[in-house]
Design a protein around this motif. Structure first.
Motif, PDB file in Angstrom:
ATOM      1  N   SER A 760      33.782  25.625  60.753  1.00  0.00           N
ATOM      2  CA  SER A 760      34.665  24.564  60.257  1.00  0.00           C
ATOM      3  C   SER A 760      34.113  23.188  60.618  1.00  0.00           C
ATOM      4  O   SER A 760      34.294  22.226  59.861  1.00  0.00           O
ATOM      5  CB  SER A 760      36.080  24.729  60.821  1.00  0.00           C
ATOM      6  OG  SER A 760      36.080  24.601  62.229  1.00  0.00           O
ATOM      7  N   ALA A 761      33.413  23.079  61.752  1.00  0.00           N
ATOM      8  CA  ALA A 761      32.831  21.792  62.142  1.00  0.00           C
ATOM      9  C   ALA A 761      31.766  21.336  61.150  1.00  0.00           C
ATOM     10  O   ALA A 761      31.586  20.138  60.929  1.00  0.00           O
ATOM     11  CB  ALA A 761      32.237  21.892  63.544  1.00  0.00           C
ATOM     12  N   THR A 762      31.038  22.283  60.535  1.00  0.00           N
ATOM     13  CA  THR A 762      30.034  21.896  59.538  1.00  0.00           C
ATOM     14  C   THR A 762      30.679  21.205  58.350  1.00  0.00           C
ATOM     15  O   THR A 762      30.062  20.345  57.715  1.00  0.00           O
ATOM     16  CB  THR A 762      29.232  23.113  59.043  1.00  0.00           C
ATOM     17  OG1 THR A 762      30.096  24.006  58.332  1.00  0.00           O
ATOM     18  CG2 THR A 762      28.585  23.848  60.201  1.00  0.00           C
ATOM     19  N   VAL A 763      31.923  21.582  58.051  1.00  0.00           N
ATOM     20  CA  VAL A 763      32.656  20.951  56.957  1.00  0.00           C
ATOM     21  C   VAL A 763      33.183  19.588  57.396  1.00  0.00           C
ATOM     22  O   VAL A 763      33.039  18.578  56.699  1.00  0.00           O
ATOM     23  CB  VAL A 763      33.817  21.849  56.496  1.00  0.00           C
ATOM     24  CG1 VAL A 763      34.644  21.147  55.419  1.00  0.00           C
ATOM     25  CG2 VAL A 763      33.286  23.178  55.974  1.00  0.00           C
ATOM     26  N   VAL A 764      33.795  19.549  58.574  1.00  0.00           N
ATOM     27  CA  VAL A 764      34.404  18.316  59.073  1.00  0.00           C
ATOM     28  C   VAL A 764      33.362  17.227  59.269  1.00  0.00           C
ATOM     29  O   VAL A 764      33.584  16.063  58.911  1.00  0.00           O
ATOM     30  CB  VAL A 764      35.147  18.583  60.402  1.00  0.00           C
ATOM     31  CG1 VAL A 764      35.637  17.276  61.012  1.00  0.00           C
ATOM     32  CG2 VAL A 764      36.315  19.527  60.178  1.00  0.00           C
ATOM     33  N   PHE A 765      32.200  17.574  59.819  1.00  0.00           N
ATOM     34  CA  PHE A 765      31.171  16.581  60.135  1.00  0.00           C
ATOM     35  C   PHE A 765      30.114  16.449  59.041  1.00  0.00           C
ATOM     36  O   PHE A 765      29.127  15.726  59.218  1.00  0.00           O
ATOM     37  CB  PHE A 765      30.492  16.928  61.460  1.00  0.00           C
ATOM     38  CG  PHE A 765      31.404  16.859  62.645  1.00  0.00           C
ATOM     39  CD1 PHE A 765      31.906  15.646  63.092  1.00  0.00           C
ATOM     40  CD2 PHE A 765      31.803  18.011  63.307  1.00  0.00           C
ATOM     41  CE1 PHE A 765      32.751  15.575  64.180  1.00  0.00           C
ATOM     42  CE2 PHE A 765      32.654  17.954  64.394  1.00  0.00           C
ATOM     43  CZ  PHE A 765      33.144  16.729  64.841  1.00  0.00           C
ATOM     44  N   GLY A 766      30.307  17.131  57.911  1.00  0.00           N
ATOM     45  CA  GLY A 766      29.340  17.017  56.819  1.00  0.00           C
ATOM     46  C   GLY A 766      27.958  17.492  57.205  1.00  0.00           C
ATOM     47  O   GLY A 766      26.948  16.848  56.897  1.00  0.00           O
ATOM     48  N   MET A 767      27.877  18.639  57.884  1.00  0.00           N
ATOM     49  CA  MET A 767      26.600  19.201  58.332  1.00  0.00           C
ATOM     50  C   MET A 767      26.395  20.551  57.657  1.00  0.00           C
ATOM     51  O   MET A 767      26.673  21.592  58.240  1.00  0.00           O
ATOM     52  CB  MET A 767      26.596  19.386  59.857  1.00  0.00           C
ATOM     53  CG  MET A 767      26.756  18.100  60.638  1.00  0.00           C
ATOM     54  SD  MET A 767      27.113  18.435  62.407  1.00  0.00           S
ATOM     55  CE  MET A 767      25.732  19.472  62.834  1.00  0.00           C
ATOM     56  N   PRO A 768      25.964  20.578  56.417  1.00  0.00           N
ATOM     57  CA  PRO A 768      25.814  21.861  55.726  1.00  0.00           C
ATOM     58  C   PRO A 768      24.766  22.738  56.392  1.00  0.00           C
ATOM     59  O   PRO A 768      23.837  22.247  57.045  1.00  0.00           O
ATOM     60  CB  PRO A 768      25.373  21.449  54.318  1.00  0.00           C
ATOM     61  CG  PRO A 768      24.726  20.126  54.497  1.00  0.00           C
ATOM     62  CD  PRO A 768      25.486  19.454  55.593  1.00  0.00           C
ATOM     63  N   PHE A 769      24.931  24.043  56.233  1.00  0.00           N
ATOM     64  CA  PHE A 769      23.898  24.967  56.700  1.00  0.00           C
ATOM     65  C   PHE A 769      22.644  24.772  55.850  1.00  0.00           C
ATOM     66  O   PHE A 769      22.716  24.375  54.688  1.00  0.00           O
ATOM     67  CB  PHE A 769      24.375  26.414  56.586  1.00  0.00           C
ATOM     68  CG  PHE A 769      25.391  26.798  57.632  1.00  0.00           C
ATOM     69  CD1 PHE A 769      25.019  26.984  58.951  1.00  0.00           C
ATOM     70  CD2 PHE A 769      26.723  26.972  57.288  1.00  0.00           C
ATOM     71  CE1 PHE A 769      25.949  27.338  59.909  1.00  0.00           C
ATOM     72  CE2 PHE A 769      27.666  27.324  58.243  1.00  0.00           C
ATOM     73  CZ  PHE A 769      27.274  27.511  59.565  1.00  0.00           C
ATOM     74  N   ASN A 770      21.477  25.046  56.446  1.00  0.00           N
ATOM     75  CA  ASN A 770      20.217  24.959  55.713  1.00  0.00           C
ATOM     76  C   ASN A 770      19.254  26.009  56.267  1.00  0.00           C
ATOM     77  O   ASN A 770      19.624  26.830  57.105  1.00  0.00           O
ATOM     78  CB  ASN A 770      19.625  23.542  55.799  1.00  0.00           C
ATOM     79  CG  ASN A 770      19.445  23.072  57.237  1.00  0.00           C
ATOM     80  OD1 ASN A 770      18.909  23.803  58.073  1.00  0.00           O
ATOM     81  ND2 ASN A 770      19.890  21.864  57.535  1.00  0.00           N
TER      82      ASN A 770
END
Length: 868
Positions: A760-770
């Motif tokens: 959920s933090a990847t969504v909140v902080f705009g840090m997509p998986f790569n």
């Protein structure tokens, strides 16, 4: 001296460390010899592969298709894209011609150079590639320009140009549409001469009537592309560096000669890989140093003894050296993912050292001498360290069955690294502590306010667990918004020269980095597949070999024949007029100025601008000669090119240049289809829709958007597979070792919550998986479980809920902090993939620390029976 109540495994660890203690000097000598040998091997064999595509298994379909295509068309592999730019198409073309000629002189550096604009075939037949209406329009413009060109052909000097313009401006019915842009161009060039920075007049644009962006007459625009296949030096970490340096040196030579003004940039997969390697290696060096400084600082705070800190650091460095040796011996090379094992090892191996050193200090503070303290420490903590190493190794080994080679190789290296770290901390560390014994502390160390935190979680377990449950439910809402960024361009350093060049070129329609290529069995199949691809709304156009045979050739050749008739005076050498002297040039210039000042009507603004520019000249012979050179030096070359273009003849497949034919059809038969998208494929949704549509018609398509999208899907599948394997393997390990399903679930529950919160933090902080940071969740299970293991193991040993009275909470805290410090340093890397990995790993380990120190004690207080 081990405790009488130790189990068999605990006695084993105690006896082992006792043996090490008694043979400490021999152990240190053997460790030093092993380090020296490992360093020598590493220096000779270090290699890093920066290709993101090759980090995927060769069994992935798009990789099989790509390899098959490269087998038939090797000229597409390992290429440089050389970009030559100038303010005028004339100069860009001239620079490109000279550069290609120099490169052709060095076959030891360049295997092949593809520059179709320089081919006589395209210079001669370029007009046939215009649409019929475009060719007719060009014929009309040349018909209007013919008197001007003929006059200059006879007197190619400032005198001839001035006389011609004066006469044209004096006519009552001056061709306004034709003269206005010419006057503008003349003014621009004259202004540059007056400013001391002469810019040659772009005769190509004047003749064609275009602004330099079209391809009239087969002449290149102001941006020219050269495709070169360098000879690679595989003995170097940068195999194409010598070829790239040579191109840049040629460019500097041409600029120094002063014949043309241009800029030179280089991009393509090879230079981007080498820039990426430099970015990663530079970043890893800085990150490693910063990581080491953070680890030393935290160790100093945690251990409060220089002997303990030094012993732990030496053990860490030795383990890192041995792990690097294993990596190169087992795999042969590192990749952009596996190279991060070094930072991972620092963050994880030091955990073992902290737990061992603090438990040893606790024993010494309790009154034991060095030998018994080491034996007691090993007996009490050896099992927990082994379980932690196995759990972390399982987290890494879960990558092995996946098709993502980058992950699987990292998994193998780091998984074995955990056992190397375990061995080092149960062998080398005790030997060092035997040589550097510590004295009992006057005061026992306290774990800061951890006692209050653990006590609060235990006393208020119900609200803590309700809060954890609410956080978990809130995290579930973010799952549909989780995104995977599959574009490898976003992982690279945008400031590196090759990447910055490609980003700048993405808006150029000539550059299609996302365009895939399909290989079919022959040209007939290529034409059939191309027709079906053209019908797709996602496809703008396709290109096969037969598309290079111009259409409407009969009509176009008739038009070209008509052009040749009225342009005949330009096609034969003229009797050259005697060049003017300085006095004649000044007179001609004054006559032109007078004519410009008398202009009235629509042409007045352009005439006034040119008159003003000419009036700024100092009137010296030298400056007037420079003006003449700037105005007329490019005309002979363009007249020659025009003469060539008027020699066009019928074009058939077999008359196409051999180099071009071989780029679209192999001598062995297979043919290529280049597929150009109708949408901007920098958008991920558009890219995926395009790829799905293309693969449905041409399943052999690879590279470009296909490789990007299919690699992303393969990585997502590998990530899901690895996370599942890691969770299952660690759960089984916990059940077997803890001999309690309930305790195992209690240890895993905080990890599950940490995983949800991380996602959920990847969504909140705009840090997509790569491609790089996708390793986080599988690792979280392997790394996060370590704290739970130590807490549960100590609680069972001491039969006490007051863990803050022991060294374990402090060890858990500082182990996590050193891991965060090590991973956090990665976030400062200039390489975007490495930085995103560091940021997300730091976040996930921080979250797991909180869940283990808050949620796990609450779970144990509520659900762990006293007997467990």
């Amino acid at each position: 001296m081990a405790d009488a109540d130790l189990t068999r495994s605990q006695r084993f660890f105690a006896h082992w460390v006792g043996l090490v203690h008694r043979s400490a000097r021999l152990v240190l000598l053997l460790a030093m010899i092993a380090c020296v040998g490992a360093i020598a091997f590493t220096v000779r064999n270090i290699a890093i592969n920066t290709s993101t595509t090759e980090m995927l298994s060769e069994e992935v379909p798009f990789r099989r298709h790509s390899e098959a295509r490269h087998a038939h068309f090797p000229q597409y592999r390992n290429t440089l894209v050389i970009v030559v730019e100038s303010e005028s198409a004339d100069r860009a073309e001239l620079a490109a011609d000279r550069l290609v000629a120099r490169m052709a002189e060095m076959p030891e550096r360049f295997r092949a150079v593809f520059y179709p604009q320089g081919e006589r075939f395209f210079r001669q037949n370029g007009l046939l590639y215009l649409e019929l209406d475009e060719l007719d329009a060009l014929a009309d413009r040349l018909s209007q320009a013919q008197p001007l060109l003929s006059a200059l052909h006879e007197d190619m000097s400032l005198r001839g140009l001035a006389d011609l313009l004066s006469q044209a401006l004096a006519e009552e019915e001056a061709e306004i549409d034709a003269l206005a842009p010419v006057l503008e161009r003349l003014a621009e060039t004259s202004e540059s001469v007056a400013a001391g920075q002469p810019e040659p007049l772009p005769w190509r644009d004047i003749i064609s009537g275009e602004d330099g962006e079209s391809g009239d007459m087969g002449v290149v625009p102001a941006r020219v592309f050269i495709i070169a296949q360098p000879v690679l030096d595989y003995g170097s970490l940068a195999p194409a560096a010598a070829a790239i340096d040579q191109v840049e040196a040629f460019g500097e030579e041409l600029k120094a000669a002063g014949e043309t003004d241009f800029s030179l940039r280089i991009t393509g997969e090879i230079p981007m890989q080498e820039d990426e390697l430099k970015s990663v290696s530079d970043g890893i060096g800085l990150v490693g140093l910063l990581s080491f400084v953070l680890v030393i600082s935290l160790l100093s705070i945690a251990l409060r003894s220089w002997r303990l800190v030094l012993s732990t650091l030496v053990t860490l460095v030795a383990g890192l050296i041995w792990t690097t040796f294993f990596a190169l011996a087992a795999i042969g090379e590192l990749n952009l993912i596996s190279v991060t094992f070094a930072v991972l090892f620092i963050g994880l191996s030091v955990d073992f050292g902290i737990h061992f050193a603090l438990r040893y200090k606790e024993a010494v503070d309790g009154g034991l001498s060095t030998g018994p303290a080491l034996e007691r420490t090993a007996g009490r903590i050896g099992g927990a360290l082994t379980l932690t190493a196995c759990a972390a190794a399982l987290g890494f080994f879960a990558f092995l069955p996946t098709s993502y080679r980058g992950l699987s190789e990292l998994g193998l290296i780091s998984g074995m690294g955990m056992f190397i770290a375990l061995f080092a901390n149960l062998t080398l560390l005790p030997a060092l502590l035997s040589i550097l014994p510590i004295k009992p502390s006057a005061e026992r160390m306290r774990a800061f306010r951890l006692n209050k935190l653990l006590g609060f979680a235990t006393r208020h377990s119900r609200p803590v667990l309700w809060g954890a449950a609410l956080c978990g439910l809130a995290s579930l809402a973010a799952l549909p918004l989780v995104r995977f960024d599959d574009d490898p361009l976003n992982l690279r350093d945008p400031e590196s020269p090759s990447v910055a060049t490609l980003i700048d070129l993405l808006s150029d329609p000539q550059i299609q980095p996302y365009a895939p290529i399909a290989m079919v069995e022959d040209l007939a199949s290529a034409q059939d597949t191309a027709a079906r691809l053209k019908a797709l709304p996602e496809v703008e156009s396709v290109r096969v070999l037969s598309d290079f045979v111009p259409g409407d050739q009969d009509d176009k050749l008739l038009t070209i024949e008509d052009m040749a008739i009225f342009l005949t005076p330009l096609l034969v050498p003229a009797a050259a007029a005697a060049p003017p002297d300085g006095a004649e040039r000044r007179v001609a210039l004054e006559r032109l100025l007078s004519a410009l000042k008398q202009v009235e009507g629509p042409l007045q603004p352009e005439a006034r601008r040119l008159a003003t520019a000419l009036g700024k000249l100092d009137g010296t012979d030298r400056q007037i000669e420079v003006l003449e050179q700037a105005l007329l030096s490019g005309l002979p070359r363009q007249l020659d090119r025009l003469a060539e273009a008027l020699e066009a003849g019928p074009v058939a497949l077999d008359s196409l240049p051999a180099e071009l034919r071989e780029r679209y059809q192999s001598p062995s038969g297979p043919a290529l289809i280049e597929i150009l998208p109708s949408a901007d494929l920098r958008e991920q949704d558009a890219r995926r829709a395009f790829v799905d549509a293309v693969l449905a018609v041409a399943p052999s398509a690879s590279d470009g958007a296909v490789s990007i999208t299919e690699a992303g899907r393969a990585v997502i599948a590998a990530f899901e597979q690895a996370a599942t394997y890691a969770a299952i393997a660690i759960a089984i390990l916990l059940v077997v070792v803890l001999r309690s399903v309930r305790l195992s679930l209690l240890v895993l529950a905080p990890l599950g919550l940490a995983a949800l919160l991380t996602v959920s933090a990847t969504v909140v902080f705009g840090m997509p998986f790569n491609f790089a940071n996708v390793i986080v969740l599988p690792l979280l299970f392997g790394l996060g479980v370590a704290a739970g293991i130590h807490i549960v193991a100590r609680e069972r040993q001491e039969h006490s809920a007051d863990l803050s009275a022991t060294s374990t909470p402090r060890a858990v805290l500082f182990s996590a902090l050193t891991t965060i410090g090590s991973f956090g340093a990665l976030a400062l890397s200039s390489h975007q993939g490495t930085a995103s990995m560091g940021a997300l790993l730091t976040l996930s380990i921080g979250i797991s620390l909180v869940t283990m120190l808050v949620v796990l004690p609450a779970l144990l207080a509520r659900f762990a029976p006293q007997g467990e």
